[in-house]
Design an enzyme around this catalytic site. Structure first.
Site, PDB file in Angstrom:
ATOM      1  N   ASP A  53       0.861  -1.185   0.000  1.00 40.89           N
ATOM      2  CA  ASP A  53       0.000   0.000   0.000  1.00 40.89           C
ATOM      3  C   ASP A  53       0.892   1.227   0.000  1.00 40.89           C
ATOM      4  O   ASP A  53       1.993   1.203   0.564  1.00 40.89           O
ATOM      5  CB  ASP A  53      -0.902   0.015   1.234  1.00 40.89           C
TER       6      ASP A  53
ATOM      7  N   ASP B  88      -7.043  -1.562  -4.339  1.00 45.77           N
ATOM      8  CA  ASP B  88      -8.069  -1.226  -3.358  1.00 45.77           C
ATOM      9  C   ASP B  88      -9.071  -0.228  -3.943  1.00 45.77           C
ATOM     10  O   ASP B  88     -10.281  -0.359  -3.769  1.00 45.77           O
ATOM     11  CB  ASP B  88      -7.446  -0.614  -2.102  1.00 45.77           C
TER      12      ASP B  88
END
Length: 197
Positions: free
Chosen positions: A139, A158
């Site tokens: 991330d 995401d």
């Protein structure tokens, strides 16, 4: 579109359009674009940003922050990596199997976003440390503050999953089916409402 005439009142009704070809190619193309963007950005982040490093952009509206997530999207429920890995694999298989009966462009976009995102994060879970099915997803986007202080750190996959999920909810609420038609229940409710006006 063909038309039929009601013999009782002479009104002209529109016959349903033929669904045409399945939107399988659109679904797979969009999934591939999302997957390539996701993998490319993750490889770039891993190669250029140290873990825990924060790069301030747009006056602090966005930070690039290299982090690893063993939970679901947006770092939710960390510690269940194997469960989310299996769920992602099942979702991908179901979407691919559904693609053959998909005639709605909107649903093709929806499922393409979800498929690309699911496979992008699935690849991390399978191939990254600490091990098979338990890998940490890369991330790197933190908004309004570094290190996910305001909002959980996320990635392209995401974002695609969430956008696809929101679009899917909108389509479901509008009663749009995979074949592009509206659900009969939705049509019946709409017709009753029009008759009462």
């Amino acid at each position: 579109m063909s038309e039929t005439t009601d013999p009782q009142d002479g009104a002209v009704d529109a016959a349903p359009e033929s669904p045409g070809r399945p939107r399988t190619r659109l679904l797979l193309l969009l999934a591939a674009v999302v997957l390539l963007l996701d993998l490319g950005t993750k490889l770039l982040v891993v190669a250029t940003i140290e873990r825990g490093e924060n790069i301030r952009l747009l006056g602090g509206a966005v930070y690039l922050t290299h982090a690893r997530n063993t939970g679901a999207a947006f770092s939710f429920a960390e510690g269940f990596t194997v469960v989310f890995t299996l769920i992602a694999a099942v979702v991908a298989v179901v979407i691919v199997r559904t693609a053959r009966r998909l005639f709605s462009t909107a649903w093709a976009v929806t499922l393409g976003l979800v498929l690309g995102g699911a496979v992008g994060n699935l690849i991390d879970r399978v191939f990254r440390d600490p091990g098979f099915l338990r890998g940490g997803v890369v991330d790197f986007v933190s908004v309004f503050a570094p290190d996910g202080e305001v909002y959980p750190i996320f990635n392209v996959a995401d974002s695609a999953i969430v956008c696809g999920g929101v679009l899917g909810v909108v389509l479901a609420l509008r009663g749009i089916e995979f074949d592009g038609t509206r659900a009969s229940g939705t049509r019946a409710v709409r017709d009753r409402g029009a008759a009462s006006d």
